[in-house]
Design a protein around this motif. Structure first.
Motif, PDB file in Angstrom:
ATOM      1  N   PHE A  16       0.838  -1.201   0.000  1.00  0.00           N
ATOM      2  CA  PHE A  16       0.000   0.000   0.000  1.00  0.00           C
ATOM      3  C   PHE A  16       0.875   1.254   0.000  1.00  0.00           C
ATOM      4  O   PHE A  16       0.594   2.223  -0.703  1.00  0.00           O
ATOM      5  CB  PHE A  16      -0.957  -0.004   1.197  1.00  0.00           C
ATOM      6  CG  PHE A  16      -1.913   1.150   1.188  1.00  0.00           C
ATOM      7  CD1 PHE A  16      -2.960   1.190   0.280  1.00  0.00           C
ATOM      8  CD2 PHE A  16      -1.760   2.200   2.072  1.00  0.00           C
ATOM      9  CE1 PHE A  16      -3.854   2.259   0.254  1.00  0.00           C
ATOM     10  CE2 PHE A  16      -2.639   3.275   2.060  1.00  0.00           C
ATOM     11  CZ  PHE A  16      -3.686   3.305   1.144  1.00  0.00           C
ATOM     12  N   VAL A  17       1.940   1.223   0.770  1.00  0.00           N
ATOM     13  CA  VAL A  17       2.882   2.352   0.774  1.00  0.00           C
ATOM     14  C   VAL A  17       3.518   2.503  -0.610  1.00  0.00           C
ATOM     15  O   VAL A  17       3.642   3.613  -1.138  1.00  0.00           O
ATOM     16  CB  VAL A  17       3.959   2.167   1.869  1.00  0.00           C
ATOM     17  CG1 VAL A  17       5.063   3.203   1.734  1.00  0.00           C
ATOM     18  CG2 VAL A  17       3.320   2.233   3.254  1.00  0.00           C
ATOM     19  N   LEU A  18       3.908   1.374  -1.213  1.00  0.00           N
ATOM     20  CA  LEU A  18       4.509   1.417  -2.552  1.00  0.00           C
ATOM     21  C   LEU A  18       3.531   1.965  -3.595  1.00  0.00           C
ATOM     22  O   LEU A  18       3.949   2.629  -4.545  1.00  0.00           O
ATOM     23  CB  LEU A  18       5.013   0.041  -2.961  1.00  0.00           C
ATOM     24  CG  LEU A  18       6.221  -0.478  -2.182  1.00  0.00           C
ATOM     25  CD1 LEU A  18       6.591  -1.886  -2.629  1.00  0.00           C
ATOM     26  CD2 LEU A  18       7.405   0.475  -2.316  1.00  0.00           C
ATOM     27  N   GLU A  19       2.244   1.700  -3.421  1.00  0.00           N
ATOM     28  CA  GLU A  19       1.239   2.274  -4.321  1.00  0.00           C
ATOM     29  C   GLU A  19       1.322   3.803  -4.289  1.00  0.00           C
ATOM     30  O   GLU A  19       1.244   4.461  -5.326  1.00  0.00           O
ATOM     31  CB  GLU A  19      -0.173   1.857  -3.905  1.00  0.00           C
ATOM     32  CG  GLU A  19      -0.527   0.428  -4.199  1.00  0.00           C
ATOM     33  CD  GLU A  19      -1.923   0.091  -3.715  1.00  0.00           C
ATOM     34  OE1 GLU A  19      -2.872   0.839  -4.046  1.00  0.00           O
ATOM     35  OE2 GLU A  19      -2.077  -0.917  -3.005  1.00  0.00           O
ATOM     36  N   GLY A  20       1.482   4.352  -3.083  1.00  0.00           N
ATOM     37  CA  GLY A  20       1.599   5.800  -2.945  1.00  0.00           C
ATOM     38  C   GLY A  20       2.898   6.332  -3.524  1.00  0.00           C
ATOM     39  O   GLY A  20       2.933   7.415  -4.118  1.00  0.00           O
ATOM     40  N   VAL A  21       3.965   5.564  -3.397  1.00  0.00           N
ATOM     41  CA  VAL A  21       5.268   5.992  -3.895  1.00  0.00           C
ATOM     42  C   VAL A  21       5.318   5.945  -5.421  1.00  0.00           C
ATOM     43  O   VAL A  21       5.744   6.899  -6.073  1.00  0.00           O
ATOM     44  CB  VAL A  21       6.400   5.122  -3.294  1.00  0.00           C
ATOM     45  CG1 VAL A  21       7.732   5.400  -3.965  1.00  0.00           C
ATOM     46  CG2 VAL A  21       6.491   5.335  -1.783  1.00  0.00           C
ATOM     47  N   PHE A  22       4.868   4.833  -6.011  1.00  0.00           N
ATOM     48  CA  PHE A  22       5.002   4.647  -7.459  1.00  0.00           C
ATOM     49  C   PHE A  22       3.794   5.114  -8.262  1.00  0.00           C
ATOM     50  O   PHE A  22       3.873   5.219  -9.479  1.00  0.00           O
ATOM     51  CB  PHE A  22       5.318   3.179  -7.779  1.00  0.00           C
ATOM     52  CG  PHE A  22       6.671   2.759  -7.283  1.00  0.00           C
ATOM     53  CD1 PHE A  22       7.820   3.298  -7.839  1.00  0.00           C
ATOM     54  CD2 PHE A  22       6.793   1.841  -6.258  1.00  0.00           C
ATOM     55  CE1 PHE A  22       9.076   2.923  -7.392  1.00  0.00           C
ATOM     56  CE2 PHE A  22       8.042   1.456  -5.796  1.00  0.00           C
ATOM     57  CZ  PHE A  22       9.193   2.001  -6.365  1.00  0.00           C
ATOM     58  N   GLY A  23       2.681   5.331  -7.608  1.00  0.00           N
ATOM     59  CA  GLY A  23       1.543   5.956  -8.261  1.00  0.00           C
ATOM     60  C   GLY A  23       0.669   5.059  -9.112  1.00  0.00           C
ATOM     61  O   GLY A  23       0.715   3.833  -9.036  1.00  0.00           O
ATOM     62  N   GLU A  24      -0.114   5.720  -9.945  1.00  0.00           N
ATOM     63  CA  GLU A  24      -1.160   5.055 -10.724  1.00  0.00           C
ATOM     64  C   GLU A  24      -0.623   4.016 -11.695  1.00  0.00           C
ATOM     65  O   GLU A  24      -1.263   2.994 -11.928  1.00  0.00           O
ATOM     66  CB  GLU A  24      -1.984   6.112 -11.476  1.00  0.00           C
ATOM     67  CG  GLU A  24      -3.197   5.573 -12.169  1.00  0.00           C
ATOM     68  CD  GLU A  24      -4.177   4.869 -11.235  1.00  0.00           C
ATOM     69  OE1 GLU A  24      -4.764   3.849 -11.660  1.00  0.00           O
ATOM     70  OE2 GLU A  24      -4.366   5.327 -10.098  1.00  0.00           O
ATOM     71  N   GLY A  25       0.533   4.239 -12.266  1.00  0.00           N
ATOM     72  CA  GLY A  25       1.105   3.265 -13.198  1.00  0.00           C
ATOM     73  C   GLY A  25       1.361   1.926 -12.530  1.00  0.00           C
ATOM     74  O   GLY A  25       1.102   0.860 -13.109  1.00  0.00           O
ATOM     75  N   PHE A  26       1.850   1.967 -11.312  1.00  0.00           N
ATOM     76  CA  PHE A  26       2.101   0.753 -10.528  1.00  0.00           C
ATOM     77  C   PHE A  26       0.790   0.023 -10.262  1.00  0.00           C
ATOM     78  O   PHE A  26       0.668  -1.181 -10.485  1.00  0.00           O
ATOM     79  CB  PHE A  26       2.775   1.159  -9.204  1.00  0.00           C
ATOM     80  CG  PHE A  26       3.062   0.027  -8.264  1.00  0.00           C
ATOM     81  CD1 PHE A  26       4.191  -0.761  -8.428  1.00  0.00           C
ATOM     82  CD2 PHE A  26       2.208  -0.236  -7.198  1.00  0.00           C
ATOM     83  CE1 PHE A  26       4.468  -1.792  -7.550  1.00  0.00           C
ATOM     84  CE2 PHE A  26       2.473  -1.270  -6.319  1.00  0.00           C
ATOM     85  CZ  PHE A  26       3.611  -2.048  -6.497  1.00  0.00           C
ATOM     86  N   VAL A  27      -0.199   0.778  -9.803  1.00  0.00           N
ATOM     87  CA  VAL A  27      -1.505   0.194  -9.487  1.00  0.00           C
ATOM     88  C   VAL A  27      -2.138  -0.392 -10.747  1.00  0.00           C
ATOM     89  O   VAL A  27      -2.652  -1.518 -10.737  1.00  0.00           O
ATOM     90  CB  VAL A  27      -2.437   1.242  -8.832  1.00  0.00           C
ATOM     91  CG1 VAL A  27      -3.834   0.683  -8.629  1.00  0.00           C
ATOM     92  CG2 VAL A  27      -1.852   1.708  -7.507  1.00  0.00           C
ATOM     93  N   SER A  28      -2.082   0.337 -11.839  1.00  0.00           N
ATOM     94  CA  SER A  28      -2.682  -0.123 -13.089  1.00  0.00           C
ATOM     95  C   SER A  28      -2.015  -1.390 -13.614  1.00  0.00           C
ATOM     96  O   SER A  28      -2.681  -2.303 -14.097  1.00  0.00           O
ATOM     97  CB  SER A  28      -2.597   0.986 -14.136  1.00  0.00           C
ATOM     98  OG  SER A  28      -3.197   0.577 -15.332  1.00  0.00           O
ATOM     99  N   THR A  29      -0.713  -1.472 -13.483  1.00  0.00           N
ATOM    100  CA  THR A  29       0.030  -2.640 -13.978  1.00  0.00           C
ATOM    101  C   THR A  29      -0.321  -3.906 -13.218  1.00  0.00           C
ATOM    102  O   THR A  29      -0.441  -4.982 -13.812  1.00  0.00           O
ATOM    103  CB  THR A  29       1.545  -2.383 -13.883  1.00  0.00           C
ATOM    104  OG1 THR A  29       1.869  -1.254 -14.684  1.00  0.00           O
ATOM    105  CG2 THR A  29       2.351  -3.590 -14.342  1.00  0.00           C
ATOM    106  N   PHE A  30      -0.522  -3.790 -11.910  1.00  0.00           N
ATOM    107  CA  PHE A  30      -0.707  -4.982 -11.084  1.00  0.00           C
ATOM    108  C   PHE A  30      -2.152  -5.251 -10.665  1.00  0.00           C
ATOM    109  O   PHE A  30      -2.434  -6.260 -10.035  1.00  0.00           O
ATOM    110  CB  PHE A  30       0.220  -4.917  -9.863  1.00  0.00           C
ATOM    111  CG  PHE A  30       1.670  -4.951 -10.250  1.00  0.00           C
ATOM    112  CD1 PHE A  30       2.239  -6.134 -10.686  1.00  0.00           C
ATOM    113  CD2 PHE A  30       2.455  -3.809 -10.220  1.00  0.00           C
ATOM    114  CE1 PHE A  30       3.574  -6.185 -11.068  1.00  0.00           C
ATOM    115  CE2 PHE A  30       3.780  -3.839 -10.596  1.00  0.00           C
ATOM    116  CZ  PHE A  30       4.346  -5.030 -11.029  1.00  0.00           C
TER     117      PHE A  30
END
Length: 185
Positions: A16-30
């Motif tokens: 969840f912390v990494l989602e905030g760090v890496f943003g929407e691209g990270f969330v969209s990819t996974f």
């Protein structure tokens, strides 16, 4: 002690912390996309470790903590991890079927399906254990609580009363968890 339950809680919090760090691209990819150009096979599992917001994370992790400790203590850590991951997979596969059939192009994320698998296992392993609802405070045996919750999820999914909630993923995870524990018995 329930080491896998605690490990899963930590992994979900870190991601969840990494989602905030890496943003929407990270969330969209996974996140889990319906079958189509955005779908990748790994999303079947990775989506179960992402969450849309802090309340979503907290709710899922509370359920995992409440029921996972007892299920893990009875099944053992290795079997519990298999139960959790296989429930996540059955939740994702169910969601893929539903979203693809509906022609939706919205990604899904969250540990809810895996947690519902743990909840289903809890109901089979501790059917008479009392669960007290918060609102209203009514004590129910675990098997009754889970049956009513499943009925609520099915009704909500069919009627579409809660937009943005993957009710069929919840049911897929629940059914997966129940079938896995039945097989192990």
């Amino acid at each position: 002690m329930a080491p896998v339950t605690h490990l899963l809680l930590m992994i979900n919090a870190i991601l969840f912390v990494l989602e905030g760090v890496f943003g929407e691209g990270f969330v969209s990819t996974f996140s889990l996309w319906p079958l189509g150009p955005d779908f990748e096979w790994w999303q079947i599992l990775t989506s179960a470790f992402l969450h849309g917001n802090l309340v979503h994370l907290a709710t899922n992790m509370f359920g995992l903590w409440m029921f996972g400790r007892d299920v893990e203590s009875l099944l053992g850590s290795r079997r519990f991890l298999r139960l959790y991951l296989l429930s996540a997979v059955t939740a994702s596969l169910t969601q893929l079927i539903v979203t693809t059939a509906a022609g939706a192009n919205i990604p899904t994320l969250g540990a809810s399906g895996a947690v519902f698998g743990v909840l289903g296992a809890f109901a089979l392993l501790y059917p008479r254990r009392m669960i007290i609802l918060l609102i209203p405070p009514i004590p129910l045996p675990a098997r009754v609580f889970v049956f009513l919750y499943a009925l609520f999820e099915l009704t909500s999914g069919v009627l579409g009363t809660q937009a943005g909630v993957a009710h069929f993923a919840h049911l897929g995870g629940l059914i997966g968890g129940v079938l896995i524990v039945w097989r192990w018995r």
